[in-house]
Design an enzyme around this catalytic site. Structure first.
Site, short mmCIF file in Angstrom:
data_model
loop_
_atom_site.label_atom_id
_atom_site.label_comp_id
_atom_site.label_asym_id
_atom_site.label_seq_id
_atom_site.Cartn_x
_atom_site.Cartn_y
_atom_site.Cartn_z
N ASP A 165 9.32 3.10 -0.78
CA ASP A 165 8.29 3.76 0.02
C ASP A 165 8.61 3.48 1.49
O ASP A 165 8.30 2.40 2.00
CB ASP A 165 6.91 3.23 -0.36
CG ASP A 165 5.82 3.85 0.51
OD1 ASP A 165 4.63 3.70 0.16
OD2 ASP A 165 6.14 4.47 1.54
N LYS A 210 4.62 9.93 8.41
CA LYS A 210 4.47 9.42 9.76
C LYS A 210 5.48 9.97 10.76
O LYS A 210 5.34 11.08 11.25
CB LYS A 210 4.47 7.88 9.72
CG LYS A 210 3.29 7.30 8.90
CD LYS A 210 3.29 5.81 8.90
CE LYS A 210 2.32 5.24 7.90
NZ LYS A 210 0.92 5.26 8.33
N TYR A 269 0.86 -1.18 0.00
CA TYR A 269 0.00 0.00 0.00
C TYR A 269 0.89 1.22 0.00
O TYR A 269 1.86 1.30 0.75
CB TYR A 269 -0.90 0.01 1.24
CG TYR A 269 -1.79 1.23 1.36
CD1 TYR A 269 -1.54 2.21 2.32
CD2 TYR A 269 -2.89 1.39 0.53
CE1 TYR A 269 -2.37 3.32 2.43
CE2 TYR A 269 -3.72 2.50 0.64
CZ TYR A 269 -3.44 3.47 1.59
OH TYR A 269 -4.25 4.58 1.69
P1 KE4 Z 1 -0.74 8.66 4.29
O1 KE4 Z 1 -1.24 9.31 3.04
O2 KE4 Z 1 -1.84 7.86 4.97
O3 KE4 Z 1 0.00 9.60 5.23
O4 KE4 Z 1 0.38 7.61 3.86
C1 KE4 Z 1 0.05 6.62 2.91
C2 KE4 Z 1 1.02 5.45 3.03
C3 KE4 Z 1 2.04 5.34 2.11
N1 KE4 Z 1 2.94 4.33 2.18
C4 KE4 Z 1 2.86 3.40 3.16
C5 KE4 Z 1 3.87 2.30 3.20
C6 KE4 Z 1 1.83 3.47 4.13
O5 KE4 Z 1 1.75 2.52 5.09
C7 KE4 Z 1 0.90 4.52 4.08
C8 KE4 Z 1 -0.25 4.64 5.06
N2 KE4 Z 1 -0.32 3.63 6.07
C9 KE4 Z 1 -1.64 3.34 6.57
C10 KE4 Z 1 -1.51 2.17 7.54
N3 KE4 Z 1 -1.43 0.93 6.86
C11 KE4 Z 1 -2.27 4.53 7.20
C12 KE4 Z 1 -3.49 4.24 8.03
C13 KE4 Z 1 -4.75 4.66 7.32
O6 KE4 Z 1 -4.83 4.49 6.08
O7 KE4 Z 1 -5.66 5.12 8.03
#
Ligand code: KE4
Length: 430
Positions: free
Chosen positions: A239, A267, A144
């Site tokens: 990523d 994060k 993801y």
């Molecule tokens: P954000 O756009 O949510 O800040 O980041 C996206 C993203 C990009 N790359 C990786 C490897 C990620 O894990 C994420 C977002 N992680 C999720 C948890 N699996 C955020 C939690 C959510 O979607 O509410």
């Protein structure tokens, strides 16, 4: 435990927001129950609106590596607040943040700061397309990378809690330029390069997958991706939104000694405030406006309050490298202990972990890619999740996520968690 106030709040929330939440996984649909509403957090703990206290292993999905409400971070925010919230103009703090990122991660000559991991990834992909003049992107099933259209193909995280790993609303043309490989299979990547000669702009990978649950790269996998991208003229994008500053101060790329062409962060670098960043070697980053022809912008990019929080957290991590070791010791006790309990109870359960992240899969191992992760019994995970929640342990409300241990988790929290897990009668899940 009572959840009546959370129930009231959820009943109200669903009237005004899809699913009552602002990010799908928070709705707890993957674990078949209503979500608890959090009122405050402190150290290793969350406190919900009914006054229930939980040992927290989500940590806002990664940012709270120092624990919630860390005094160093909070005081930096308070100090910045007095000088205004946002200017839409250049500030010294952005240079401080950029220097911290470039100083920590060897592959970064230059970075651009944005507001989320999604924004970092979509911008890195656009930059790779601009730099190579090519269009196609390789990603891995189950990984993801945020919710940019081109990444919502066979994606992990919240998409796995829903109906399909492919989102509706993503144009067919966009989806067609996203090619999907199998994590830990270099053959699957080589085949895509073979079939799409000179058409692939970049390959993006979570160097340690954490959105199909935690799945580690097998020996030679990341090195193989580096070699394939180099020989095919495609950019390698790491990523590191989860692994960055989590698996050590230099992230996964330092842990595995791989030099990607572009990297994405989020994060931890915002300490809980909205911050993302992408960066890489100068020749590639000079494609980004206003220097180059790849446009990317943001009203709140480099926001002063978010910078203050992220800078404080990163400096604390930089100046206390011993923290990584101590967090990993606690994480080792947690994940090793959970694996031991599951084994003793004869539960079909596999624990994958690295550094301070890990996942419990309710399936016999090994879990080494998307298809083996999908063999997990998500119903058993739901039962386990609810039992632990109702006994004061807050974990990811979905099987295909990671658990995060912070510097605030001490022997007390780990021992308590293992005691509750032991009582939970893993045998219920045999
Ligand atoms: P954000 O756009 O949510 O800040 O980041 C996206 C993203 C990009 N790359 C990786 C490897 C990620 O894990 C994420 C977002 N992680 C999720 C948890 N699996 C955020 C939690 C959510 O979607 O509410």
């Amino acid at each position: 435990m009572t959840f009546s106030r959370s129930h009231e709040l959820f009943s109200e929330a669903v009237k005004y927001m899809p699913g009552g939440v602002n990010s799908p996984v928070r709705a707890y649909r993957a674990v078949g129950r209503e979500p608890v509403f959090i009122r405050r957090a402190d150290g290793a703990y969350l406190f919900d609106e009914d006054g229930n206290r939980y040992i927290d292993y989500v940590g806002s999905w990664g940012p709270a590596i120092l624990g919630h409400n860390n005094p160093v971070v909070i005081s930096a925010i308070m100090d910045a607040l007095g000088r205004g919230l946002s200017f839409g103009a250049a500030t010294e703090a952005e240079t401080t943040m950029a220097k911290l990122l470039c100083g920590a991660v060897p592959s970064l000559d230059m970075v651009r700061i944005v507001n989320s991991g999604t924004e970092a990834v979509m911008s890195a992909i656009r930059t790779a397309r601009g730099f190579t003049g090519r269009e196609k992107i390789i990603k891995f099933a189950g990984c993801y990378h945020g919710h940019a259209d081109s990444m919502l193909v066979k994606a992990g995280s919240g998409l796995l809690s829903g109906a399909s790993p492919d989102s509706a609303g993503v144009g067919t043309a966009v989806a067609a330029s996203t090619l999907v490989a199998t994590f830990n299979s270099l053959d699957s990547v080589a085949a895509l390069f073979e079939r799409n000669k000179n058409e692939i702009a970049a390959l993006i990978v979570e160097p340690v997958a954490a959105n199909m649950g935690v799945v580690l790269p097998e020996k030679g996998f990341l090195e193989g991706l580096r070699d394939l991208c180099t020989q095919e003229g495609a950019l390698l994008i790491f990523d590191e939104v989860i692994t960055g500053f989590r698996l050590g101060f230099g992230g996964a790329q330092s842990m595995f000694s791989i030099r990607p062409d572009l990297s994405c962060f989020g994060k931890i670098i915002g300490a809980g405030l909205p911050v993302g960043a992408y960066g890489g070697r100068r020749g590639v980053m000079e494609m980004v406006a206003p220097l180059g022809p790849v446009y990317q912008a943001g009203t709140l990019s480099g926001n002063p309050i978010a910078m203050a929080a992220g800078i404080a957290q990163l400096i604390f991590l930089r100046d206390h490298p011993e923290l990584y070791r101590s967090i990993e010791v606690q994480a080792g006790r947690l994940f090793g202990g959970l694996a031991e309990i599951a084994q003793k109870k004869g539960a079909a359960c596999t624990v994958n972990s690295i550094g301070s992240i890990g996942s419990l899969f309710f399936t016999r191992g090994p879990v080494r890619d998307f298809s083996s992760a999908l063999r997990s019994d998500t119903k058993r995970y739901s039962v386990y999740f609810s039992y632990m929640l109702e006994n004061g342990v807050y974990q990811a409300p979905a099987q295909f996520e990671a658990l995060f241990v912070s510097a605030a988790h001490t022997d007390r929290e780990i021992d308590q968690t293992l005691e509750i897990a032991g009582q939970s009668g893993f045998n219920r899940y045999v």
